[in-house]
Design a protein around this motif. Structure first.
Motif, short mmCIF file in Angstrom:
data_model
loop_
_atom_site.label_atom_id
_atom_site.label_comp_id
_atom_site.label_asym_id
_atom_site.label_seq_id
_atom_site.Cartn_x
_atom_site.Cartn_y
_atom_site.Cartn_z
N ILE A 186 -42.73 52.41 138.86
CA ILE A 186 -41.81 52.76 139.95
C ILE A 186 -42.44 53.84 140.81
O ILE A 186 -42.41 53.78 142.05
CB ILE A 186 -40.47 53.22 139.37
N VAL A 187 -43.04 54.85 140.17
CA VAL A 187 -43.71 55.91 140.91
C VAL A 187 -44.89 55.36 141.70
O VAL A 187 -45.12 55.73 142.86
CB VAL A 187 -44.16 57.03 139.96
N ALA A 188 -45.65 54.46 141.06
CA ALA A 188 -46.79 53.85 141.74
C ALA A 188 -46.34 53.06 142.97
O ALA A 188 -46.94 53.15 144.05
CB ALA A 188 -47.56 52.94 140.78
N GLY A 189 -45.26 52.29 142.81
CA GLY A 189 -44.74 51.52 143.93
C GLY A 189 -44.22 52.40 145.04
O GLY A 189 -44.43 52.12 146.24
N ALA A 190 -43.53 53.49 144.67
CA ALA A 190 -43.01 54.42 145.68
C ALA A 190 -44.15 55.10 146.43
O ALA A 190 -44.09 55.27 147.66
CB ALA A 190 -42.12 55.46 145.00
N ILE A 237 -57.75 58.77 151.92
CA ILE A 237 -58.61 58.52 150.76
C ILE A 237 -58.03 59.17 149.51
O ILE A 237 -58.02 58.58 148.43
CB ILE A 237 -60.04 59.05 151.05
N LEU A 238 -57.52 60.41 149.67
CA LEU A 238 -56.91 61.11 148.54
C LEU A 238 -55.76 60.29 147.95
O LEU A 238 -55.67 60.12 146.72
CB LEU A 238 -56.40 62.48 148.98
N TRP A 239 -54.91 59.74 148.81
CA TRP A 239 -53.76 58.99 148.32
C TRP A 239 -54.15 57.62 147.77
O TRP A 239 -53.46 57.08 146.91
CB TRP A 239 -52.68 58.89 149.39
N PHE A 240 -55.25 57.08 148.22
CA PHE A 240 -55.76 55.87 147.60
C PHE A 240 -56.03 56.13 146.12
O PHE A 240 -55.67 55.33 145.24
CB PHE A 240 -57.04 55.42 148.30
N TRP A 241 -56.66 57.27 145.83
CA TRP A 241 -57.00 57.58 144.43
C TRP A 241 -55.78 58.07 143.65
O TRP A 241 -55.71 57.88 142.43
CB TRP A 241 -58.13 58.60 144.38
N ILE A 242 -54.80 58.65 144.34
CA ILE A 242 -53.55 59.00 143.64
C ILE A 242 -52.81 57.74 143.23
O ILE A 242 -52.28 57.63 142.11
CB ILE A 242 -52.67 59.90 144.53
N VAL A 243 -52.76 56.75 144.12
CA VAL A 243 -52.15 55.46 143.77
C VAL A 243 -52.91 54.84 142.60
O VAL A 243 -52.31 54.30 141.66
CB VAL A 243 -52.13 54.52 144.99
N ALA A 244 -54.23 54.92 142.64
CA ALA A 244 -55.04 54.41 141.53
C ALA A 244 -54.68 55.13 140.23
O ALA A 244 -54.54 54.49 139.17
CB ALA A 244 -56.53 54.58 141.84
N PHE A 245 -54.50 56.44 140.30
CA PHE A 245 -54.13 57.22 139.12
C PHE A 245 -52.81 56.74 138.52
O PHE A 245 -52.68 56.59 137.30
CB PHE A 245 -54.03 58.70 139.49
N PHE A 246 -51.83 56.49 139.38
CA PHE A 246 -50.53 56.03 138.89
C PHE A 246 -50.64 54.66 138.23
O PHE A 246 -50.00 54.40 137.19
CB PHE A 246 -49.50 56.00 140.02
N TYR A 280 -49.90 53.67 134.40
CA TYR A 280 -48.98 52.59 134.06
C TYR A 280 -49.62 51.58 133.13
O TYR A 280 -49.02 51.17 132.12
CB TYR A 280 -48.49 51.90 135.33
N PHE A 281 -50.83 51.15 133.43
CA PHE A 281 -51.48 50.14 132.60
C PHE A 281 -51.80 50.67 131.21
O PHE A 281 -51.71 49.94 130.22
CB PHE A 281 -52.75 49.63 133.28
N VAL A 282 -52.18 51.95 131.12
CA VAL A 282 -52.47 52.53 129.81
C VAL A 282 -51.20 52.64 128.98
O VAL A 282 -51.18 52.29 127.79
CB VAL A 282 -53.15 53.90 129.96
N LEU A 283 -50.12 53.14 129.59
CA LEU A 283 -48.90 53.43 128.83
C LEU A 283 -48.03 52.20 128.62
O LEU A 283 -47.66 51.88 127.48
CB LEU A 283 -48.11 54.53 129.55
#
Length: 335
Positions: A61-65, A5-14, A18-21
């Protein structure tokens, strides 16, 4: 908390980052034909993102990794099933990056015009297709028992997904135009502010429709309602701030709007990661798509060390290049 669950939200954060920047990068690129009255204007517009566009792009790239390491089953299904749209996004990002570097290599107007066109197309395609992809993920796609996508490319072009694509296209465009007004001065700054006011109306209408559809599709999730409402309010406040000439506030509110909208999609998705529209039993969830506990533990320690450094470097870069870009800077450099 469960590490999956934690990594689900970390992926969401990335993906939020990405979408903001990169979102305003795309908007700046798409604004060239609307704001660039001459070559100097176009150089000013491109230079507003010149120092940061490649840094912004690394977020995907970080999100995909992170997706690959934390959720290999999700990664495999997504990248095999959405191969063509993701390939189009990759090709668009390549021609966009090449254009930024090669546009100024020759003085001919025809040379520059070709690369300007590539920047516009290379910005618009990802802005549209990212929305199409995420809308399909949230809505669900047909999967077989082995979690393979069994629909075709055109099945991804359904009404909800296309509306999602137009929503991200308009959000990124308005976000980028506001960034141009924040980073320029004089007549170009004023033109950008007026263009953001016009595009903002269309963005509000389309985004409200898409978020409303998402809420209706997930009435049991109060988080979706809250997130959609927050995104709508923030978008309206961004429009008002732009109308008042408060570019910095408008830009921050647009960033918050995009963040709220993306988080709303992840809330709608949770706890699935790839719902199966044909048979819920075939859905990918956090539980059946995540890596082993040991892998997630190692990744968590890496994230604790690396993530603050990434954020500090990103913030430092924006601080160094915080000043406005003007026509006089370009004209002086040309001589």
């Amino acid at each position: 908390m469960d590490l999956g669950i934690l990594w689900f939200w970390i992926v969401a954060f990335f993906f939020v980052g990405y979408f903001v920047l990169d979102g305003f990068d795309f908007g700046v690129g798409m604004s060239l034909p609307f704001l660039g009255k001459d070559d100097t204007d176009r150089r000013v517009i491109i230079n507003t993102i010149g120092p940061v566009w490649d840094l912004n792009e690394t977020w995907v790239i970080v999100a995909g990794a992170a997706l690959f390491a934390a959720f290999p089953e999700w990664y495999a299904t997504l990248f095999s099933g959405f191969y063509l749209p993701l390939l189009l996004i990759l090709l668009a990002l390549i021609i966009r990056g090449v254009s930024f570097e090669y546009r100024h290599q020759r003085p001919e107007a025809s040379w520059k015009k070709r690369f300007d066109t590539m920047i516009i197309v290379g910005s618009a395609i990802p802005a549209l297709l990212w929305g199409v992809a995420f809308a399909n993920i949230v809505q669900g796609v047909p999967l077989d028992a082995d979690h393979n996508y069994i629909g075709g490319f055109f099945a991804l072009l359904n009404p909800y997904a296309l509306l999602g694509g137009v929503t991200t296209l308009l959000l990124f465009f308005t976000h980028g135009v506001i960034f141009v007004s924040l980073k320029t001065d004089g007549e170009l700054r004023e033109r950008a502010r007026k263009l953001a006011a016009r595009s903002g109306i269309a963005t509000i209408l389309v985004a409200a429709t898409f978020l409303g559809w998402t809420v209706l599709a997930h009435p049991e999730k109060s988080g979706v309602v809250i997130g959609a409402a927050a995104a709508a309010v923030l978008l309206i406040l961004a429009y008002i701030a732009n109308a008042l000439g408060k570019e910095g506030r408008a830009f921050a509110l647009m960033a918050a709007t995009i963040a709220a909208a993306v988080l709303t999609l992840f809330v709608a998705l949770f706890p699935a990661v790839m719902p199966a529209s044909n048979d819920p039993a075939n859905s990918l969830t956090i539980a059946n798509a995540s890596s082993t506990q040991y892998t997630l533990e190692v990744m968590s320690w890496v994230a604790v060390i690396a993530l603050p450094l990434i954020l500090l470097y990103q913030g430092w870069t924006y601080w160094v290049f915080r000043k406005r870009v003007s026509r006089s800077h370009i004209e002086t450099a040309a001589h």
